[in-house]
Enzyme design. Structure first.
Site, mmCIF file in Angstrom:
data_model
loop_
_atom_site.group_PDB
_atom_site.id
_atom_site.type_symbol
_atom_site.label_atom_id
_atom_site.label_comp_id
_atom_site.label_asym_id
_atom_site.label_seq_id
_atom_site.Cartn_x
_atom_site.Cartn_y
_atom_site.Cartn_z
ATOM 1 C CB ILE A 113 -0.396 0.322 1.172
ATOM 2 C CG1 ILE A 113 -1.831 -2.149 1.641
ATOM 3 C CG2 ILE A 113 -1.819 1.191 1.405
ATOM 4 C CD1 ILE A 113 -1.506 -1.939 2.456
ATOM 5 C CG ASN A 168 -4.000 5.561 -0.948
ATOM 6 O OD1 ASN A 168 -5.279 6.159 -1.120
ATOM 7 N ND2 ASN A 168 -3.006 5.988 -0.009
ATOM 8 C CE1 TYR A 219 -5.026 13.697 -7.225
ATOM 9 C CE2 TYR A 219 -7.057 15.515 -7.901
ATOM 10 C CZ TYR A 219 -6.611 14.355 -7.036
ATOM 11 O OH TYR A 219 -7.323 13.587 -6.146
ATOM 12 C CE LYS A 248 -5.016 11.077 -8.525
ATOM 13 N NZ LYS A 248 -4.071 9.569 -7.521
ATOM 14 C CB THR A 308 -7.730 13.363 3.200
ATOM 15 O OG1 THR A 308 -7.350 14.274 1.627
ATOM 16 C CG2 THR A 308 -8.560 11.855 3.235
HETATM 17 N N1 LIG Z 1 -9.550 13.406 -0.571
HETATM 18 C C1 LIG Z 1 -10.034 13.580 -1.148
HETATM 19 O O1 LIG Z 1 -11.258 14.606 -1.148
HETATM 20 C C2 LIG Z 1 -9.884 12.678 -2.829
HETATM 21 C C3 LIG Z 1 -10.809 12.511 -3.838
HETATM 22 C C4 LIG Z 1 -10.621 11.537 -4.724
HETATM 23 C C5 LIG Z 1 -9.731 10.627 -4.651
HETATM 24 N N2 LIG Z 1 -8.493 10.929 -4.067
HETATM 25 C C6 LIG Z 1 -7.598 10.121 -4.119
HETATM 26 O O2 LIG Z 1 -7.425 9.205 -3.204
HETATM 27 C C7 LIG Z 1 -6.348 9.211 -3.060
HETATM 28 C C8 LIG Z 1 -5.007 9.254 -0.723
HETATM 29 O O3 LIG Z 1 -5.345 10.581 -1.164
HETATM 30 P P1 LIG Z 1 -5.351 10.957 0.566
HETATM 31 O O4 LIG Z 1 -6.677 11.994 0.460
HETATM 32 O O5 LIG Z 1 -5.876 10.367 1.520
HETATM 33 O O6 LIG Z 1 -4.316 12.087 0.788
HETATM 34 P P2 LIG Z 1 -2.891 12.803 1.833
HETATM 35 O O7 LIG Z 1 -4.371 12.697 3.005
HETATM 36 O O8 LIG Z 1 -2.918 13.712 1.280
HETATM 37 O O9 LIG Z 1 -2.431 11.203 2.025
HETATM 38 C C9 LIG Z 1 -1.804 11.433 0.591
HETATM 39 C C10 LIG Z 1 -0.198 9.936 1.050
HETATM 40 O O10 LIG Z 1 0.418 10.079 0.060
HETATM 41 C C11 LIG Z 1 1.880 9.730 0.628
HETATM 42 N N3 LIG Z 1 2.638 10.271 -0.330
HETATM 43 C C12 LIG Z 1 2.166 11.654 -1.145
HETATM 44 N N4 LIG Z 1 3.865 12.268 -1.294
HETATM 45 C C13 LIG Z 1 4.522 11.133 -1.840
HETATM 46 C C14 LIG Z 1 5.528 11.012 -2.228
HETATM 47 N N5 LIG Z 1 6.211 11.455 -2.839
HETATM 48 N N6 LIG Z 1 5.944 9.440 -1.450
HETATM 49 C C15 LIG Z 1 5.859 8.726 -0.978
HETATM 50 N N7 LIG Z 1 4.313 8.377 -0.320
HETATM 51 C C16 LIG Z 1 3.709 10.321 -0.694
HETATM 52 C C17 LIG Z 1 1.657 10.697 1.471
HETATM 53 O O11 LIG Z 1 3.148 10.365 2.722
HETATM 54 P P3 LIG Z 1 3.876 11.222 2.868
HETATM 55 O O12 LIG Z 1 3.856 11.862 3.075
HETATM 56 O O13 LIG Z 1 3.953 10.765 4.445
HETATM 57 O O14 LIG Z 1 5.107 10.519 2.253
HETATM 58 C C18 LIG Z 1 0.300 10.266 2.020
HETATM 59 O O15 LIG Z 1 0.551 9.133 3.051
HETATM 60 C C19 LIG Z 1 -5.134 9.433 -3.690
HETATM 61 O O16 LIG Z 1 -4.933 9.094 -4.552
HETATM 62 C C20 LIG Z 1 -5.327 10.634 -4.242
HETATM 63 O O17 LIG Z 1 -5.768 11.526 -5.432
HETATM 64 C C21 LIG Z 1 -9.007 11.731 -2.628
#
Ligand SMILES: NC(=O)c1ccc[n+]([C@@H]2O[C@H](COP(=O)([O-])OP(=O)(O)OC[C@H]3O[C@@H](n4cnc5c(N)ncnc54)[C@H](OP(=O)(O)O)[C@@H]3O)[C@@H](O)[C@H]2O)c1
Length: 232
Positions: free
Chosen positions: A6, A87, A154, A158, A187
Site C-alpha cells: 500500500i 494510493n 492533478y 489521474k 483529508t
Molecule cells: N481526499 C479526497 O477528497 C480524494 C478524492 C478523490 C481521490 N483521492 C485520492 O485518494 C488517494 C489518497 O488521498 P488522500 O486524500 O488520503 O491524501 P493525503 O491525506 O494527502 O495522503 C497522501 C498520502 O500519499 C503519501 N505521499 C504523498 N507524496 C508522496 C511521495 N512523494 N512519496 C511517498 N508517498 C507520498 C503521503 O505520505 P507522506 O507525506 O508521508 O509521504 C500520504 O500518506 C490519492 O490517490 C488521491 O488522489 C482523494
C-alpha cells in the site's frame, strides 16, 4: 497468507485502509515518506506482519529495486494472493500552469503517474512465478474528467492513470488491474485542493473510513479487470 503493498499509508485514506487490513493472515508492506509508527505498533499488538518502507515516490529510479525487495520477502509456500494499492498522490501544484516551476510539474507527474506505472510494471515482472490471485488497484479521482482551473497537473496525472488501467487491462491477464475514484473525502489532500472552489463549503465530505471501505469492497469482492469505477 494475503500480501498487501500500500502506498501512501502514513495518513488519509491510505492510513485508514491499512488499519482495516490489520489481520493476522495479512502481511502488509507500507510505503510513504514518513513512517507511521502508530500503524507499526497497532500491527505489532495485533500480531500482524508489517514492513514499512520510508520511500519518496518521486525518486522513480529506485522503485524497481523497492518492488524487488518487497517480493523477495514473500513466502511462496504460504501465499494465497497479493495486492498492490497505488494510493499515494499529491494535489500540488494548485496554480495556473504558467506559474508552476518545472520541477513542481515533474515531481507531480512522477509521484502520481510514473511511480504507479513503474510499481505496476515491476509488480507484474517480479510476481510472474507466483501462481496466485494478483491484483493492482489504482486510486484515481473524479477530477480526472471534472476539470477545474489550477488543477491541471492533478487532472492530467489521474486521467493518465485511468488510461494506464484500461491499457494494462487489454494487455494483461495474469495480473488483474482496476481503478477507483473515491468521492470528496476529509483529508489533507482535500484541504489543499479546494482553494479555487467557491462551493467547497457546500460539499459534504466523506470520512476516510467510508472511502477505505469502498476501495476494499472493489479490491476484494467487486474487482473488474481493466475498469475504472466511482467508489462513492
Ligand atoms: N481526499 C479526497 O477528497 C480524494 C478524492 C478523490 C481521490 N483521492 C485520492 O485518494 C488517494 C489518497 O488521498 P488522500 O486524500 O488520503 O491524501 P493525503 O491525506 O494527502 O495522503 C497522501 C498520502 O500519499 C503519501 N505521499 C504523498 N507524496 C508522496 C511521495 N512523494 N512519496 C511517498 N508517498 C507520498 C503521503 O505520505 P507522506 O507525506 O508521508 O509521504 C500520504 O500518506 C490519492 O490517490 C488521491 O488522489 C482523494
Amino acid at each position: 497468507m494475503r500480501y498487501f503493498i500500500i502506498t501512501g499509508s502514513s495518513r488519509g485514506i491510505g492510513k485508514t485502509l491499512t488499519e482495516k487490513l490489520l489481520s493476522p493472515n495479512h502481511h502488509l508492506f507500507c510505503i510513504s515518506r514518513e513512517v507511521n509508527n502508530e500503524l507499526l505498533s497497532l500491527a505489532e499488538s495485533n500480531n500482524v506482519s508489517m514492513d514499512y518502507f520510508d520511500v519518496d515516490l518521486k525518486d522513480v529510479h529506485k522503485l524497481d529495486d523497492l518492488m524487488n525487495q518487497i517480493i523477495q520477502k514473500i513466502d511462496a509456500s504460504i501465499i494465497e494472493s497479493i495486492y498492490l494499492v497505488n494510493n499515494a498522490a499529491v494535489v500540488k501544484p494548485v496554480e495556473f500552469i504558467s506559474q508552476s516551476e518545472p520541477n513542481g510539474i515533474i515531481d507531480h507527474m512522477n509521484i502520481n503517474l510514473i511511480a504507479p506505472m513503474l510499481l505496476t510494471s515491476s509488480f507484474i515482472k517480479y510476481t510472474k512465478a507466483l501462481k496466485v490471485d494478483k491484483r493492482v488497484m489504482n486510486i484515481s479521482s473524479g477530477l480526472s474528467f471534472n476539470l477545474k482551473p489550477m488543477l491541471s497537473c492533478y487532472s492530467t496525472s489521474k486521467a493518465g492513470l485511468e488510461t494506464f488501467v484500461k491499457s494494462i487491462g487489454v494487455e494483461q491477464g495474469d495480473v488483474k488491474i482496476m481503478g477507483v475514484r473515491p468521492g470528496a473525502t476529509d483529508t489533507q489532500m482535500y484541504e489543499e485542493s479546494v482553494v479555487t472552489d467557491e462551493r467547497a463549503s457546500e460539499i459534504k465530505l466523506a470520512k476516510t473510513s467510508y472511502a477505505a471501505e469502498r476501495i476494499l469492497t472493489f479490491l476484494l469482492d467487486r474487482f473488474e479487470h481493466g475498469k475504472v469505477v466511482k467508489a462513492w
